[in-house]
Design an enzyme around this catalytic site. Structure first.
Site, PDB file in Angstrom:
ATOM      1  N   ASN A   1       0.936  -1.649   0.243  1.00  0.00           N
ATOM      2  CA  ASN A   1      -0.299   0.050   0.052  1.00  0.00           C
ATOM      3  C   ASN A   1       0.781   1.460  -0.066  1.00  0.00           C
ATOM      4  OD1 ASN A   1      -1.299   2.078   0.371  1.00  0.00           O
ATOM      5  ND2 ASN A   1      -2.921   0.671   1.747  1.00  0.00           N
ATOM      6  N   ASP A   2       1.592   1.603   1.393  1.00  0.00           N
ATOM      7  CA  ASP A   2       2.258   3.075   0.877  1.00  0.00           C
ATOM      8  C   ASP A   2       3.095   2.791   0.168  1.00  0.00           C
ATOM      9  OD1 ASP A   2       0.622   3.506   3.299  1.00  0.00           O
ATOM     10  OD2 ASP A   2       1.848   2.786   4.912  1.00  0.00           O
ATOM     11  N   VAL A   3       3.582   2.011   0.036  1.00  0.00           N
ATOM     12  CA  VAL A   3       5.376   2.004  -0.879  1.00  0.00           C
ATOM     13  C   VAL A   3       4.497   1.983  -2.466  1.00  0.00           C
ATOM     14  CG1 VAL A   3       6.506   0.401   0.330  1.00  0.00           C
ATOM     15  CG2 VAL A   3       4.801  -0.832  -0.880  1.00  0.00           C
TER      16      VAL A   3
ATOM     17  N   ALA B   1       0.691   3.420   7.207  1.00  0.00           N
ATOM     18  CA  ALA B   1       1.119   4.183   7.335  1.00  0.00           C
ATOM     19  C   ALA B   1      -0.594   5.475   7.670  1.00  0.00           C
ATOM     20  CB  ALA B   1       1.554   5.594   6.756  1.00  0.00           C
TER      21      ALA B   1
END
Lengths: 103, 471
Positions: free
Chosen positions: B397-399, B438
């Site tokens: 997700n965040d990456v 995050a």
């Protein structure tokens, strides 16, 4: 102040060793590929388990009637062993997967 | 019996030997084909140092039978529990396991300091130099212990991200208080047990408050940092006892761990100071500027996804923590094999901090026998992204969040990411529309090129495999 100076002087060889080891530590892992970051961290984690030697020394030097030192020292031996044994076994498990791949 | 001198010489030789194995071990851990051997060598060195200490450090005397019994009992208890935990832990839980064992080492160092402080105050006079070393060992060991346990709890999902209001100021104030108290104790030559307990308590509290607000992508950095802290604590112990094995081992890990931490920070474009002082991803409600309220998410059916994959020339897989949670590494490898039979070229794009630790994905995919050359590092993957037909984002997700590039208010702004939207199609396999670690929205899900395939990663992959086979 004087005591700190004498501490420095008495331990100058250790301080020399410390500085060399710092650079050695940096040098030794500087080329690590990203693949190995996790196992390297885990392996390093096992190596600092060397702190267990301090707890063994406490136990060896403690007076058999000094229960404060004996109890805490015993606790420290267990904690240190967990760090050493757990650390090496976990690292080995991670790395076994790499071995399997290369055969 | 042997003379004292002989015993002590053997002891020192063993310590030199152990130090060499630590250096070699670390060196070998940095290269893929020697890593396992390196770990074993360092392990043997450690065993050698421990046995030699028990046998040769002090003369074996009968009146200390209790001491020896307790040492052996401690070693056995620690070995049994440690081995059991290490063998039982799942691949997904490896990072928190490392964190836990790291905490044990920190606690060990702190306890040693407690005993030595007591020892010191019973001596004739309080030596300020030794006191300094003891107090530093106590502070660093305790911070490492409580911090590691909080990190462990967070990764296990038992502790949430909580940021105190003005938490940064409290942390800085506590840090000043800690070192102020320690400095004062050294200057005055304080030998009161109540003060060392106060110091112990404040250090433990600092460790908790230090890790508590840190969430998201910073967790690997924190574990690595705490790892190098414990190394330093071990080194202080070595200084205290004039013990070379402890010194070299501790300092090597302290410095190597610090460099590793810096490498990780660089990979994420974060400064170490910000990680230590600032909270990241914790209370980041302020930053969710545009919620995707009016934008819609497009879904894709398994059949369509399978067709898209099977007729692609190049497919890139971006794995994340979701892949690890679903234990889908073998399934994704099967999908890779089936697609290759159909002539599709499949590679994996590995973000350096995908998962919960650097290299987490590499370890996971290696377990599933995915060949090493198929794993592309982020830079290489981004370079060739334009020529990729389909990107399959599995549980990441965040990456892959574009906010890292175009939303300066986002807590992950500035973090290098895998630019999956440069490919022709993106399919995100995801359990739900939930947020990543995050805790922020991901615009990618609303991107015109993107379609979502909801469900458990392993389930979805198995369905995809079945569909691709039928084509």
């Amino acid at each position: 102040m004087e005591e700190l100076l004498s501490l420095f002087y008495e331990n100058r060889e250790f301080i020399f060793l410390i500085i060399t080891s710092v650079f050695l530590g940096i040098e030794v892992i500087s080329n690590v590929p990203a693949v190995l970051h996790t196992p390297l961290m885990s392996g390093a984690n096992a190596i600092h388990g060397v702190v267990i030697i301090g707890s063994i020394i406490i136990m060896l030097q403690a007076d058999p009637s000094n229960y404060y030192a004996l109890i805490l020292g015993f606790l420290a031996v267990i904690l240190g062993t967990l760090n050493v044994v757990g650390g090496f076994v976990v690292t080995n498990r991670m790395l076994e997967m790499f071995k399997k791949k290369s055969k | 019996m042997m003379t004292d001198l002989l015993g002590l010489s053997i002891l020192e030789l063993c310590y030199i030997g152990a130090s060499i194995t630590f250096i070699l071990g670390l060196k070998m851990l940095s290269s893929p084909d020697k890593a396992r051997k390196g770990n074993l060598i360092a392990g043997y060195g450690m065993g050698l140092a421990i046995i030699a200490t028990i046998l040769f450090k002090e003369e074996l005397t009968a009146d200390k039978w209790l001491n020896y019994t307790l040492i052996l009992a401690g070693l056995i208890i620690g070995t049994v529990i440690g081995t059991r935990m290490a063998l039982k832990v799942k691949m997904t839980a490896m990072p928190q396991m490392v964190s836990f064992f790291n905490g044990m080492g920190g606690a060990c160092a702190a306890v040693i300091s407690l005993v030595e402080f007591d020892h010191l105050r019973h001596g004739q006079e309080t030596e300020s130099g030794m006191l300094l070393v003891i107090l530093l060992g106590l502070i660093i060991g305790s911070v490492s212990f409580s911090g590691s346990i909080v990190a462990y709890g967070k990764l296990e999902g038992k502790i949430g991200d909580k940021a105190l209001p003005a938490g940064q100021f409290i942390n800085i104030a506590l840090l000043i208080l800690l070192f102020g108290l320690a400095a004062w104790m050294v200057v005055v030559g304080c030998s009161e047990m109540s003060f060392i307990y106060a110091l112990l308590f404040a250090s433990l509290l600092y460790g908790v408050l230090f890790v508590m607000p840190i969430g998201g992508a910073d967790m690997p950095v924190v574990i690595s940092l705490l790892n190098s802290f414990t190394g330093m604590a071990a080194a202080f112990g070595g200084f205290l006892y004039g013990n070379q094995a402890m010194l070299t081992g501790g300092i090597l890990v302290g410095s190597a761990g610090t460099i590793l931490t810096v490498l990780m920070c660089t990979a994420m474009n974060r400064s170490l100071t910000n990680v230590i002082i600032g909270s990241f991803g914790g209370g980041s409600n302020s930053s969710s500027g545009k919620e995707g309220s009016h934008e819609t998410v497009k879904e894709i059916s398994v059949t369509d996804a399978a067709i898209l994959l099977a007729y692609a020339n190049k497919v890139s897989v971006v794995p994340g923590y979701g892949l690890a949670v679903a234990q889908a590494q073998h399934t994704v490898h099967n999908l890779e094999k089936i697609l290759e039979e159909k002539g599709v070229e499949l590679t994996y794009a590995i973000h350096p901090v995908a998962g919960r630790m650097p290299g987490h994905m590499n370890v996971l995919l290696a377990e599933a026998d995915v060949p090493y050359p198929k794993l592309l590092e982020m830079e290489d993957a981004n370079e060739s992204m334009n020529s990729v037909d389909v990107v399959l984002v599995i549980g990441a997700n965040d990456v892959v969040n574009p906010a890292a590039e175009n939303d300066p208010n986002s807590p992950i702004f500035g973090m290098p990411i895998i630019k999956v939207w440069n490919a022709k199609n993106v399919i995100v396999l995801k359990r739900s529309m939930g947020k990543g670690y995050a805790g922020i929205e991901n615009e990618l899900f609303f991107h015109p090129k993107n379609r979502m395939l909801f469900g458990d990663a392993k389930d979805s992959l198995e369905k995809l495999i079945a569909e691709v086979k039928n084509l």
